[in-house]
Design a protein around this motif. Sequence first.
Motif, PDB file in Angstrom:
ATOM      1  N   SER A 215      -0.966  37.812 -34.740  1.00 44.66           N
ATOM      2  CA  SER A 215      -2.113  37.359 -35.522  1.00 44.66           C
ATOM      3  C   SER A 215      -3.022  36.469 -34.680  1.00 44.66           C
ATOM      4  CB  SER A 215      -1.613  36.606 -36.759  1.00 44.66           C
ATOM      5  OG  SER A 215      -2.698  36.131 -37.503  1.00 44.66           O
ATOM      6  N   VAL A 216      -2.412  35.561 -33.914  1.00 41.30           N
ATOM      7  CA  VAL A 216      -3.207  34.675 -33.059  1.00 41.30           C
ATOM      8  C   VAL A 216      -3.842  35.474 -31.923  1.00 41.30           C
ATOM      9  CG1 VAL A 216      -3.128  32.667 -31.524  1.00 41.30           C
ATOM     10  CG2 VAL A 216      -1.871  32.631 -33.685  1.00 41.30           C
ATOM     11  N   LYS A 217      -3.112  36.472 -31.411  1.00 43.31           N
ATOM     12  CA  LYS A 217      -3.676  37.341 -30.365  1.00 43.31           C
ATOM     13  C   LYS A 217      -4.928  38.042 -30.892  1.00 43.31           C
ATOM     14  CE  LYS A 217      -2.490  41.314 -27.444  1.00 43.31           C
ATOM     15  NZ  LYS A 217      -1.478  42.368 -27.177  1.00 43.31           N
ATOM     16  N   GLU A 218      -4.862  38.522 -32.139  1.00 47.88           N
ATOM     17  CA  GLU A 218      -6.011  39.181 -32.772  1.00 47.88           C
ATOM     18  C   GLU A 218      -7.173  38.203 -32.923  1.00 47.88           C
ATOM     19  OE1 GLU A 218      -8.169  42.251 -34.538  1.00 47.88           O
ATOM     20  OE2 GLU A 218      -6.100  42.470 -33.862  1.00 47.88           O
ATOM     21  N   LEU A 219      -6.849  36.987 -33.348  1.00 48.24           N
ATOM     22  CA  LEU A 219      -7.870  35.949 -33.527  1.00 48.24           C
ATOM     23  C   LEU A 219      -8.540  35.626 -32.191  1.00 48.24           C
ATOM     24  CD1 LEU A 219      -8.959  34.028 -35.794  1.00 48.24           C
ATOM     25  CD2 LEU A 219      -7.307  32.347 -34.991  1.00 48.24           C
ATOM     26  N   ARG A 220      -7.743  35.503 -31.147  1.00 42.66           N
ATOM     27  CA  ARG A 220      -8.273  35.166 -29.822  1.00 42.66           C
ATOM     28  C   ARG A 220      -9.122  36.302 -29.253  1.00 42.66           C
ATOM     29  NH1 ARG A 220      -3.275  32.769 -26.484  1.00 42.66           N
ATOM     30  NH2 ARG A 220      -4.895  32.120 -25.017  1.00 42.66           N
ATOM     31  N   SER A 221      -8.744  37.540 -29.603  1.00 42.36           N
ATOM     32  CA  SER A 221      -9.538  38.688 -29.138  1.00 42.36           C
ATOM     33  C   SER A 221     -10.929  38.693 -29.760  1.00 42.36           C
ATOM     34  CB  SER A 221      -8.820  40.004 -29.462  1.00 42.36           C
ATOM     35  OG  SER A 221      -8.924  40.329 -30.834  1.00 42.36           O
ATOM     36  N   LEU A 222     -11.066  37.973 -30.888  1.00 45.37           N
ATOM     37  CA  LEU A 222     -12.368  37.862 -31.563  1.00 45.37           C
ATOM     38  C   LEU A 222     -13.110  36.594 -31.146  1.00 45.37           C
ATOM     39  CD1 LEU A 222     -11.180  39.034 -35.090  1.00 45.37           C
ATOM     40  CD2 LEU A 222     -12.559  40.347 -33.486  1.00 45.37           C
ATOM     41  N   GLY A 223     -12.546  35.888 -30.160  1.00 39.47           N
ATOM     42  CA  GLY A 223     -13.247  34.740 -29.588  1.00 39.47           C
ATOM     43  C   GLY A 223     -12.893  33.399 -30.195  1.00 39.47           C
TER      44      GLY A 223
ATOM     45  N   LEU B  40       4.040  27.929 -27.405  1.00 38.02           N
ATOM     46  CA  LEU B  40       3.944  28.486 -26.062  1.00 38.02           C
ATOM     47  C   LEU B  40       3.166  29.799 -26.052  1.00 38.02           C
ATOM     48  CD1 LEU B  40       4.855  28.353 -23.069  1.00 38.02           C
ATOM     49  CD2 LEU B  40       6.896  29.637 -23.740  1.00 38.02           C
ATOM     50  N   PHE B  41       3.516  30.696 -26.975  1.00 37.73           N
ATOM     51  CA  PHE B  41       2.890  32.016 -26.993  1.00 37.73           C
ATOM     52  C   PHE B  41       1.467  31.990 -27.559  1.00 37.73           C
ATOM     53  CE2 PHE B  41       7.247  33.476 -26.433  1.00 37.73           C
ATOM     54  CZ  PHE B  41       7.086  34.561 -25.574  1.00 37.73           C
ATOM     55  N   CYS B  42       1.154  30.959 -28.333  1.00 37.87           N
ATOM     56  CA  CYS B  42      -0.169  30.912 -28.980  1.00 37.87           C
ATOM     57  C   CYS B  42      -1.097  29.868 -28.371  1.00 37.87           C
ATOM     58  CB  CYS B  42      -0.003  30.654 -30.476  1.00 37.87           C
ATOM     59  SG  CYS B  42       0.912  31.961 -31.318  1.00 37.87           S
ATOM     60  N   SER B  43      -0.623  29.210 -27.300  1.00 36.64           N
ATOM     61  CA  SER B  43      -1.446  28.228 -26.569  1.00 36.64           C
ATOM     62  C   SER B  43      -1.929  27.074 -27.448  1.00 36.64           C
ATOM     63  CB  SER B  43      -2.656  28.923 -25.908  1.00 36.64           C
ATOM     64  OG  SER B  43      -2.225  29.867 -24.982  1.00 36.64           O
ATOM     65  N   VAL B  44      -1.011  26.526 -28.236  1.00 37.77           N
ATOM     66  CA  VAL B  44      -1.329  25.314 -29.002  1.00 37.77           C
ATOM     67  C   VAL B  44      -0.265  24.260 -28.738  1.00 37.77           C
ATOM     68  CG1 VAL B  44      -2.553  26.529 -30.859  1.00 37.77           C
ATOM     69  CG2 VAL B  44      -0.113  26.120 -31.074  1.00 37.77           C
ATOM     70  N   ASP B  45      -0.606  23.017 -28.985  1.00 38.42           N
ATOM     71  CA  ASP B  45       0.346  21.917 -28.847  1.00 38.42           C
ATOM     72  C   ASP B  45       1.469  22.096 -29.868  1.00 38.42           C
ATOM     73  OD1 ASP B  45       1.621  19.369 -29.184  1.00 38.42           O
ATOM     74  OD2 ASP B  45      -0.113  18.418 -28.246  1.00 38.42           O
TER      75      ASP B  45
END
Length: 544
Positions: A195-203, A227-232
């Motif tokens: 889901s976060v990968k999809e969100l990041r692909s949309l900027g 770790l996988f979603c690049s958040v604290d």
Amino acid sequence: MAQTKYIFITGGVVSSLGKGIAAASIGALFEARGLKVSLNKLDPYINVDPGTMSPFQHGEVFVTNDGTETDLDLGHYERFVRFQATKKNNFTAGKVYEKVIQNERRGDYLGGTVQVIPHITDEIKRRIKEGAKGADIAIVEIGGTVGDIESQPFIESIRQMMLELPSSNTALAHLTLVPYIQVSEELKTKPTQHSVKELRSLGLQPDCLICRLEKELPHDEKKKIALFCSVDPKSVISMHDAETVYSIPLLLYAQGVDKILLKKLNLSKVKSPRLNDWKRVVDAKLNPKKKVSIAVVGKYVDLKDSYKSLNEALDHAGIVNLAKVDIQMIDAAKITKTNVSKLLKSFQAVLVPGGFGSRGIEGMIYACQFARENKLPYFGICLGMQIAIIEFSRNILKLKNANSTEFNTKTKHPVIGLVTEWKDASGKTEHRSERSDLGGTMRLGGQQCLIKKSSLSHKLYKKLTITERHRHRYEVNPEYKNELIAGGMDIVGTSFDGNLAEMIEIKNHPWFLGCQFHPEFTSNPRDGHPIFNDFIAKAIKIKR
């Protein structure tokens, strides 16, 4: 605060995860810190508004004070935050496209090609800013899930806003599902990662991840997701199932959601939150001293969200009375003259809510008659008040087959009908007819009601003039007003011009009240609502 700051809330994996509750709870935390909060819901469906959508499909239609029919999430917003929504706080893709097409037809784009970017996204951004006007913090919830084709213009609009505004003026919270697989006894973080990968692909990169799951998210899973979603890791929040929805603000506060977002918005110096009200509400909800059983006799009993505000208002009254309210939905279509006693005899009170159409009407009339004759507290809301008028006319006034023209256009005794005009508090005359659009025939939103001084209603409100929200077409026929009063039904509330019946009570009955408006829309867990509070208080005293 000079400039409004925005918190965008998106959702992934599946719908109905609780974005509305998360948005409302975050709003409650900011309000508790003394900030002025606005909440806005953006719906990607093409309907122009939810007003004519089936409650079976979409759940309840919430009505704002300014007469707008909105998504039910605005009800959550008003229950959690002392904020009054308007038509600016909810809009659909249908409304956006309608406006852009109107602009194009008028020639506003000077013959240019009308496109999603910039025309649709510019209109979405304009409406977001309009709904946020005057607030310190504007919380903007995007309906649907990231990746849906319908929601892409909305996601693109908030991406543009986050790019255009200073970094410290925007924050993004993303809500996802962390499912538990029973067979392998494992929590799965992969849906959240995707889901976060999809969100990041949309900027878009979330500042905060709110994870929905049954039990609290363990520390190791938080680290993995971070770790996988690049958040604290501290920004991975567990929004697990709670005993009551009203403990969610406290649950999120305990994990520092408000601090995370305040830091991103450069607002770390605001005062500490005052959460005593929420602690009191949760304590009263989880530790009731009494129990009361209420029969809600309605049309839309198959979908829980159809009567969302109603159920919440009954719950709020339970909190005020330190009682657990056991709400049982009874399908009005299944009630007959022969089985009504069997179906209702175990309840301490009967409530008939609003609705449209003829299905189940006779069952509601039998339920009302049972409550009246057996001295059970009866509360009729909108259609429920009209049902009380019909029942009273048939069985007390002996007006054979009295009815509403909504259900029988040829009835000899149209005690309920389509009143074609009335005057509001400003003196403006409103008109409607059978041929008007479905929305156009309605009396919608906040309307003033004048209350009779000696009535129960006056005792509850402690006011002679109130404003409550309406959503209906048909009214008590003024031609039968004197006959009803002479028979023992007291019309204790009227419209501002005195022509339309707004509230009724029956003399020589322990508690019998009907109102043409929807008081459930203005109830909240911290105060309840005066009518609901007294209805539950009276029901508690009934021995069954």
